[in-house]
Design an enzyme around this catalytic site. Structure first.
Site: not given
Ligand code: PGA
Length: 241
Positions: A67, A136, A138, A143
């Site tokens: 992404d 959350n 995702h 999302e």
């Molecule tokens: P993070 O993000 O590795 O910075 O915790 C993971 C994500 O949001 O998929």
């Protein structure tokens, strides 16, 4: 779904890096799906060490990132292009022409999303996909919602994600509100998937996922329960909360 619980973040990162190394040694021209965020940083660090000290060779590897924010330039310090270059690509012997990251500034985003999925397919599909997980639930920027996109798409970020990612920006309103992300279908086409999670903040999402009893678009990671080759690697904090 295979679950590996490691004592701490350092162990988790080493176990993940070892899986990547094994796959590259089995198939030097591996198609590797990569993630940004804090979670995989330790794994990248270990892979750089393996390259420098043990000669792990990335010269034939191709990478696809999950992404990118929409509207942020590739050389912006908060772009995922910048992150990947700075944290990983600049320190290994990968050919920059073989590294692909969605372009958040594409002029025709819809067309571009289709091209991204097609490019992955044309290269033979992702052999190994690395994933983090949001607080959350995702995966990539897919999302929780009433529905999930199958293909690479432009998506709106939830308040929870904007809040979580604001730690990298000067203020909350500087965090982009939209992103381009591989869809759930694009991710599920990977032959093998590793999901990494560390720290207490991920415990709730991990607890839900490890129940392994229902699929719900409200926990996008639950779609991985349908995949035949997923390994979840977590530390004790993400496991116990
Ligand atoms: P993070 O993000 O590795 O910075 O915790 C993971 C994500 O949001 O998929």
């Amino acid at each position: 779904m295979k679950v590996i619980i490691e004592k701490d973040y350092e162990r988790l990162s080493k176990v993940a890096a070892n899986i990547v190394k094994d796959e590259i040694e089995k198939k030097p021209n591996l198609i590797l799906g990569l993630a940004t965020g804090s979670t995989p940083e330790g794994m990248y660090k270990e892979l750089i060490r393996m390259h420098k000290e043990e000669g792990l060779d990335f010269s034939q590897v191709t990478t696809f990132n999950l992404d990118e924010y929409v509207g942020i330039d590739k050389d912006h310090p908060n772009s995922y292009h910048y992150f990947m270059k700075n944290i990983f690509f600049d320190h290994i012997n990968i050919d920059p022409n073989n590294t692909f990251i969605p372009d958040g500034t594409a002029e025709n985003p819809e067309e571009y999303c289709k091209e991204y999925d097609k490019l992955i397919e044309d290269k033979g599909g992702i052999d190994l996909q690395i994933l983090g997980i949001g607080e959350n639930g995702h995966i990539a920027f897919n999302e929780p919602d009433e529905y999930l996109n199958l293909n690479t798409s432009i998506v709106k970020l939830t308040e929870s994600t904007i809040q979580a990612n604001s730690r990298f920006f000067d203020s909350l309103d500087q965090v982009p509100k939209t992103a381009i992300t591989m869809g759930i279908g694009s991710i599920m086409k990977a032959k093998k998937i590793i999901l990494l999670a560390n720290g207490k903040k991920k415990a709730k999402a991990i607890r839900e996922l490890l129940k392994q009893d229902k699929l719900t678009t409200q926990l996008p990671a639950s779609m991985l329960l349908l995949h035949p080759d997923v390994t979840v690697i977590i530390d004790e904090e993400a496991y116990e909360g």
